[in-house]
Design a protein around this motif. Sequence first.
Motif, mmCIF file in Angstrom:
data_model
loop_
_atom_site.group_PDB
_atom_site.id
_atom_site.type_symbol
_atom_site.label_atom_id
_atom_site.label_comp_id
_atom_site.label_asym_id
_atom_site.label_seq_id
_atom_site.Cartn_x
_atom_site.Cartn_y
_atom_site.Cartn_z
ATOM 1 N N GLY A 1 68.610 -17.232 7.753
ATOM 2 C CA GLY A 1 68.829 -18.206 8.745
ATOM 3 C C GLY A 1 68.055 -17.990 10.844
ATOM 4 N N PHE A 2 68.318 -16.637 10.838
ATOM 5 C CA PHE A 2 67.575 -16.123 12.117
ATOM 6 C C PHE A 2 66.549 -15.127 11.786
ATOM 7 N N GLY A 3 65.534 -15.147 12.691
ATOM 8 C CA GLY A 3 64.851 -14.031 12.362
ATOM 9 C C GLY A 3 63.251 -14.392 12.361
ATOM 10 N N HIS A 4 62.362 -13.417 12.287
ATOM 11 C CA HIS A 4 60.776 -13.906 11.848
ATOM 12 C C HIS A 4 60.650 -14.045 10.153
ATOM 13 N N LEU A 5 59.989 -14.487 10.048
ATOM 14 C CA LEU A 5 60.538 -14.247 8.246
ATOM 15 C C LEU A 5 60.208 -13.612 7.258
ATOM 16 N N PRO A 6 60.039 -12.335 6.638
ATOM 17 C CA PRO A 6 59.253 -11.912 5.868
ATOM 18 C C PRO A 6 58.236 -12.339 4.826
ATOM 19 N N LEU A 7 57.020 -12.821 5.047
ATOM 20 C CA LEU A 7 56.298 -13.834 4.194
ATOM 21 C C LEU A 7 56.027 -13.411 2.704
ATOM 22 N N ALA A 8 55.244 -11.738 3.048
ATOM 23 C CA ALA A 8 54.789 -11.140 2.280
ATOM 24 C C ALA A 8 54.730 -9.694 2.801
ATOM 25 N N TRP A 9 54.048 -8.912 1.405
ATOM 26 C CA TRP A 9 54.462 -7.635 1.731
ATOM 27 C C TRP A 9 53.146 -6.967 0.710
ATOM 28 N N SER A 10 51.484 -6.103 1.010
ATOM 29 C CA SER A 10 50.615 -5.591 0.383
ATOM 30 C C SER A 10 50.481 -4.263 1.139
ATOM 31 N N VAL B 1 76.043 -22.703 1.370
ATOM 32 C CA VAL B 1 76.008 -21.742 1.510
ATOM 33 C C VAL B 1 77.766 -21.456 2.325
ATOM 34 N N ASP B 2 77.696 -19.846 1.619
ATOM 35 C CA ASP B 2 78.121 -18.715 1.648
ATOM 36 C C ASP B 2 78.711 -17.822 2.628
ATOM 37 N N ILE B 3 77.060 -17.391 2.886
ATOM 38 C CA ILE B 3 76.443 -16.249 4.036
ATOM 39 C C ILE B 3 75.518 -16.817 4.786
ATOM 40 N N VAL B 4 75.165 -17.002 5.873
ATOM 41 C CA VAL B 4 73.743 -16.950 6.737
ATOM 42 C C VAL B 4 73.536 -15.239 7.373
ATOM 43 N N ARG B 5 72.346 -15.467 6.812
ATOM 44 C CA ARG B 5 71.912 -13.832 7.140
ATOM 45 C C ARG B 5 71.294 -13.992 9.044
ATOM 46 N N LEU B 6 71.472 -12.588 10.036
ATOM 47 C CA LEU B 6 70.799 -13.163 10.781
ATOM 48 C C LEU B 6 69.608 -11.902 10.930
#
Length: 290
Positions: A168-177, A241-246
């Motif tokens: 729910g909060f922060g820069h989204l981890p989109l991909a890994w290489s 939704v049970d948990i929202v992640r920061l």
Amino acid sequence: MKFSLGPVLYFWPKAQMLTFYREAADSDIDIVYLGETVCSKRRELKFDDYIAVAHMLREAGKQVCLSSMTLYEAPGELRELRKYVDNGEFLVEANDVGAISMLQQQGLPFVAGAAINCYNQHTLRRLVSMGLTRWVMPVELSGQWLSEVLNQSIIADIRDCFSTEVFGFGHLPLAWSGRCFTARSENRSKDQCELCCINYPQGREVKSQDGSSVFVLNGIQTQSGQRYNLVNQLNTMQGQVDIVRLSPQLSGTFDWLAKFKANINGTAPQPLPATDSNGYWLNLAGMVAG
């Protein structure tokens, strides 16, 4: 609704990490994830350090979960994963299917991280049969998608067997290489990176030709340029939704936790900074704020 603190995604010095987790212990956060999820060369905190922090947080009343790496590339990394699986005390978040396999072999419950490609009810049911007790929805999916999946009849008889967590909060981890983009940005090879990502405690911003923030480089991980922020969507999550992640930020993480908690029922809406977005949750383009 509970709130979690995701693993620190950036490379911070040990002293800074320990200070951050002391602040977490004194905060109102419910769940804390610990562990290096991006690059095994980041060794400011080792396994024993994370376990010591986990004990400190547990004594402060927090639920602790150990997070695995997201991309395993060497036998030594698998040996490190074995320590997490065999820790004997704390739940493990699996961010790679190899970690799921190892946990299943031990008959251990696990959390499926957002990097696990769980895109439909059939996959979710399969993971529950393998030991899943909590899953983190893939970050690019919408609230509408989540509702549709959780209301599928194939899920009905196992709905009480798992909890749902949303980034729910922060820069989204989109991909890994397999490549390290931070090292490449400094004209270094991955094998001779000299741990240069420690110089970018918020990642390295990538802008388009018109000056817009497009991505954030974080070692082998590519993140969204816009910071994701669902502080004003919490009331739409009720019942599913049970948990929202920061995701931990260099500054202001716990200030935003207070804002999230105040707005659970939508009674204290927050103005979104121009650098924030919420498009994916609203089934819009990811870079926009709806």
